[in-house]
Motif scaffolding. Sequence first.
Motif, PDB file in Angstrom:
ATOM      1  N   SER A 175      17.562   9.786  -0.593  1.00  0.00           N
ATOM      2  CA  SER A 175      17.862   8.646   0.151  1.00  0.00           C
ATOM      3  C   SER A 175      17.023   8.931   1.538  1.00  0.00           C
ATOM      4  CB  SER A 175      19.550   8.696   0.451  1.00  0.00           C
ATOM      5  OG  SER A 175      19.759   8.059   1.240  1.00  0.00           O
ATOM      6  N   MET A 176      17.008  10.076   2.109  1.00  0.00           N
ATOM      7  CA  MET A 176      16.153  10.169   3.246  1.00  0.00           C
ATOM      8  C   MET A 176      14.716   9.474   3.099  1.00  0.00           C
ATOM      9  SD  MET A 176      13.977  12.958   4.911  1.00  0.00           S
ATOM     10  CE  MET A 176      13.901  13.743   3.692  1.00  0.00           C
ATOM     11  N   THR A 177      13.998   9.940   1.936  1.00  0.00           N
ATOM     12  CA  THR A 177      13.036   9.714   1.617  1.00  0.00           C
ATOM     13  C   THR A 177      12.773   8.165   1.656  1.00  0.00           C
ATOM     14  OG1 THR A 177      12.377  11.678   0.265  1.00  0.00           O
ATOM     15  CG2 THR A 177      10.887   9.904  -0.175  1.00  0.00           C
ATOM     16  N   ALA A 178      13.565   7.476   0.885  1.00  0.00           N
ATOM     17  CA  ALA A 178      13.848   6.122   0.609  1.00  0.00           C
ATOM     18  C   ALA A 178      13.661   5.556   2.094  1.00  0.00           C
ATOM     19  CB  ALA A 178      14.503   5.577  -0.154  1.00  0.00           C
ATOM     20  N   ALA A 179      14.544   5.983   3.115  1.00  0.00           N
ATOM     21  CA  ALA A 179      14.988   5.456   4.335  1.00  0.00           C
ATOM     22  C   ALA A 179      13.401   5.715   5.104  1.00  0.00           C
ATOM     23  CB  ALA A 179      15.891   6.011   4.943  1.00  0.00           C
ATOM     24  N   THR A 180      12.881   6.574   4.801  1.00  0.00           N
ATOM     25  CA  THR A 180      11.544   6.901   5.744  1.00  0.00           C
ATOM     26  C   THR A 180      10.353   5.921   5.223  1.00  0.00           C
ATOM     27  OG1 THR A 180      12.105   9.315   5.877  1.00  0.00           O
ATOM     28  CG2 THR A 180       9.850   8.701   6.097  1.00  0.00           C
ATOM     29  N   MET A 181      10.361   5.570   3.957  1.00  0.00           N
ATOM     30  CA  MET A 181       9.362   4.685   3.339  1.00  0.00           C
ATOM     31  C   MET A 181       9.771   3.387   3.856  1.00  0.00           C
ATOM     32  SD  MET A 181       7.440   6.522   1.340  1.00  0.00           S
ATOM     33  CE  MET A 181       7.707   7.925   2.427  1.00  0.00           C
ATOM     34  N   ARG A 182      10.955   2.787   3.883  1.00  0.00           N
ATOM     35  CA  ARG A 182      11.204   1.509   4.478  1.00  0.00           C
ATOM     36  C   ARG A 182      10.933   1.435   5.931  1.00  0.00           C
ATOM     37  NH1 ARG A 182      16.087   2.348   1.469  1.00  0.00           N
ATOM     38  NH2 ARG A 182      17.058   3.013   3.240  1.00  0.00           N
ATOM     39  N   ALA A 183      11.170   2.625   6.709  1.00  0.00           N
ATOM     40  CA  ALA A 183      10.870   2.612   8.365  1.00  0.00           C
ATOM     41  C   ALA A 183       9.378   2.538   8.497  1.00  0.00           C
ATOM     42  CB  ALA A 183      11.643   3.893   8.868  1.00  0.00           C
ATOM     43  N   ALA A 184       8.641   3.128   7.476  1.00  0.00           N
ATOM     44  CA  ALA A 184       7.121   3.149   7.793  1.00  0.00           C
ATOM     45  C   ALA A 184       6.785   1.795   7.559  1.00  0.00           C
ATOM     46  CB  ALA A 184       6.616   4.367   6.717  1.00  0.00           C
ATOM     47  N   ALA A 185       7.090   1.080   6.258  1.00  0.00           N
ATOM     48  CA  ALA A 185       6.718  -0.300   6.094  1.00  0.00           C
ATOM     49  C   ALA A 185       6.936  -1.173   7.117  1.00  0.00           C
ATOM     50  CB  ALA A 185       7.269  -0.645   4.632  1.00  0.00           C
ATOM     51  N   GLU A 186       8.229  -1.041   7.620  1.00  0.00           N
ATOM     52  CA  GLU A 186       8.688  -1.938   8.614  1.00  0.00           C
ATOM     53  C   GLU A 186       7.672  -1.943   9.830  1.00  0.00           C
ATOM     54  OE1 GLU A 186      12.639  -1.560   8.805  1.00  0.00           O
ATOM     55  OE2 GLU A 186      13.154  -2.428   6.839  1.00  0.00           O
ATOM     56  N   LYS A 187       7.657  -0.804  10.332  1.00  0.00           N
ATOM     57  CA  LYS A 187       7.080  -0.494  11.650  1.00  0.00           C
ATOM     58  C   LYS A 187       5.534  -0.877  11.561  1.00  0.00           C
ATOM     59  CE  LYS A 187       6.176   3.350  14.813  1.00  0.00           C
ATOM     60  NZ  LYS A 187       6.328   5.007  15.164  1.00  0.00           N
ATOM     61  N   ALA A 188       4.757  -0.643  10.507  1.00  0.00           N
ATOM     62  CA  ALA A 188       3.330  -1.013  10.162  1.00  0.00           C
ATOM     63  C   ALA A 188       3.324  -2.396   9.723  1.00  0.00           C
ATOM     64  CB  ALA A 188       2.870  -0.290   8.650  1.00  0.00           C
ATOM     65  N   GLY A 189       4.134  -3.026   9.235  1.00  0.00           N
ATOM     66  CA  GLY A 189       4.159  -4.417   9.075  1.00  0.00           C
ATOM     67  C   GLY A 189       4.367  -5.140  10.666  1.00  0.00           C
ATOM     68  N   ARG A 190       5.199  -4.690  11.224  1.00  0.00           N
ATOM     69  CA  ARG A 190       5.471  -5.201  12.731  1.00  0.00           C
ATOM     70  C   ARG A 190       4.146  -5.122  13.501  1.00  0.00           C
ATOM     71  NH1 ARG A 190      10.404  -2.838  12.535  1.00  0.00           N
ATOM     72  NH2 ARG A 190       9.848  -1.142  13.815  1.00  0.00           N
ATOM     73  N   MET A 191       3.569  -4.006  13.455  1.00  0.00           N
ATOM     74  CA  MET A 191       2.260  -3.866  13.772  1.00  0.00           C
ATOM     75  C   MET A 191       0.994  -4.724  13.370  1.00  0.00           C
ATOM     76  SD  MET A 191      -0.114  -0.418  14.118  1.00  0.00           S
ATOM     77  CE  MET A 191      -1.725  -0.323  15.021  1.00  0.00           C
TER      78      MET A 191
ATOM     79  N   LYS B 144      10.160   8.467 -10.932  1.00  0.00           N
ATOM     80  CA  LYS B 144      10.636   7.634  -9.907  1.00  0.00           C
ATOM     81  C   LYS B 144       9.765   7.338  -9.006  1.00  0.00           C
ATOM     82  CE  LYS B 144      14.087   5.541  -8.130  1.00  0.00           C
ATOM     83  NZ  LYS B 144      14.219   3.886  -8.417  1.00  0.00           N
ATOM     84  N   VAL B 145       9.492   6.114  -8.412  1.00  0.00           N
ATOM     85  CA  VAL B 145       8.515   5.857  -7.492  1.00  0.00           C
ATOM     86  C   VAL B 145       9.580   5.217  -6.275  1.00  0.00           C
ATOM     87  CG1 VAL B 145       6.782   4.245  -6.361  1.00  0.00           C
ATOM     88  CG2 VAL B 145       6.387   5.439  -8.935  1.00  0.00           C
ATOM     89  N   ILE B 146       9.533   5.903  -5.099  1.00  0.00           N
ATOM     90  CA  ILE B 146      10.251   5.677  -4.154  1.00  0.00           C
ATOM     91  C   ILE B 146       9.479   4.672  -3.068  1.00  0.00           C
ATOM     92  CG2 ILE B 146      11.826   6.362  -2.231  1.00  0.00           C
ATOM     93  CD1 ILE B 146      12.674   8.676  -3.900  1.00  0.00           C
ATOM     94  N   TYR B 147       9.869   3.569  -2.632  1.00  0.00           N
ATOM     95  CA  TYR B 147       9.196   2.808  -1.813  1.00  0.00           C
ATOM     96  C   TYR B 147       9.905   2.015  -0.822  1.00  0.00           C
ATOM     97  CZ  TYR B 147      10.680  -1.272  -4.205  1.00  0.00           C
ATOM     98  OH  TYR B 147      11.412  -2.246  -5.000  1.00  0.00           O
ATOM     99  N   GLY B 148       8.994   1.650   0.205  1.00  0.00           N
ATOM    100  CA  GLY B 148       9.802   0.907   1.132  1.00  0.00           C
ATOM    101  C   GLY B 148       8.707  -0.331   1.322  1.00  0.00           C
ATOM    102  N   GLN B 149       9.143  -1.389   1.580  1.00  0.00           N
ATOM    103  CA  GLN B 149       8.109  -2.837   1.652  1.00  0.00           C
ATOM    104  C   GLN B 149       8.661  -3.665   2.715  1.00  0.00           C
ATOM    105  OE1 GLN B 149       7.392  -4.214  -2.314  1.00  0.00           O
ATOM    106  NE2 GLN B 149       8.350  -6.044  -1.828  1.00  0.00           N
ATOM    107  N   ALA B 150       7.750  -4.143   3.451  1.00  0.00           N
ATOM    108  CA  ALA B 150       7.914  -5.367   4.608  1.00  0.00           C
ATOM    109  C   ALA B 150       6.988  -6.539   4.419  1.00  0.00           C
ATOM    110  CB  ALA B 150       7.744  -4.760   5.886  1.00  0.00           C
ATOM    111  N   VAL B 151       7.725  -7.666   4.518  1.00  0.00           N
ATOM    112  CA  VAL B 151       6.927  -8.873   4.344  1.00  0.00           C
ATOM    113  C   VAL B 151       7.005  -9.308   5.523  1.00  0.00           C
ATOM    114  CG1 VAL B 151       6.710 -10.989   3.213  1.00  0.00           C
ATOM    115  CG2 VAL B 151       7.723  -9.138   1.909  1.00  0.00           C
TER     116      VAL B 151
END
Length: 145
Positions: free
Chosen positions: A25-41, A134-141
């Motif tokens: 769960s912590m890994t998934a949250a970190t992947m989401r945060a990284a994708a969102e932060k990079a997407g905003r940049m 299992k692949v854990i990912y975060g994604q931002a559009v």
Amino acid sequence: MTEFAVCLPLFGLFLAAILEINHASMTAATMRAAAEKAGRMGVMDGVTTAEVETLARETAGAAVPNGNIRVHVKNAAAFDSGGDPSEIAVDSLPDIEVADARPRQLFVVRVEVTYADVSLIPPFLLKGPDGGPKVIYGQAVNRHE
């Protein structure tokens, strides 16, 4: 004494499962945060795809060894045409150079890690839908400004 011999391994298994699920769960949250932060940049003018990928790796690297992180920055114009987004595989989308993107162009940042590479114990609980790893990912559009 036999109760202890039966209960101790079960308690250990239960404790290991709780730790592993919380780690996932912590890994998934970190992947989401990284994708969102990079997407905003990536929405800003003058930012390159390499800079977006670097920020995603730095952010996700707080919880996951950097060598295991995969970052994809893709042209998501296929989502503009409508249809069911679940039928569009992100891996099949073309790469994009964010610095050259048109205004309002849609792009996706996906940060992922194979959980077997970062699990605390052998990942017998978490398998992919096909039974593989299992692949854990975060994604931002986002849309480029």
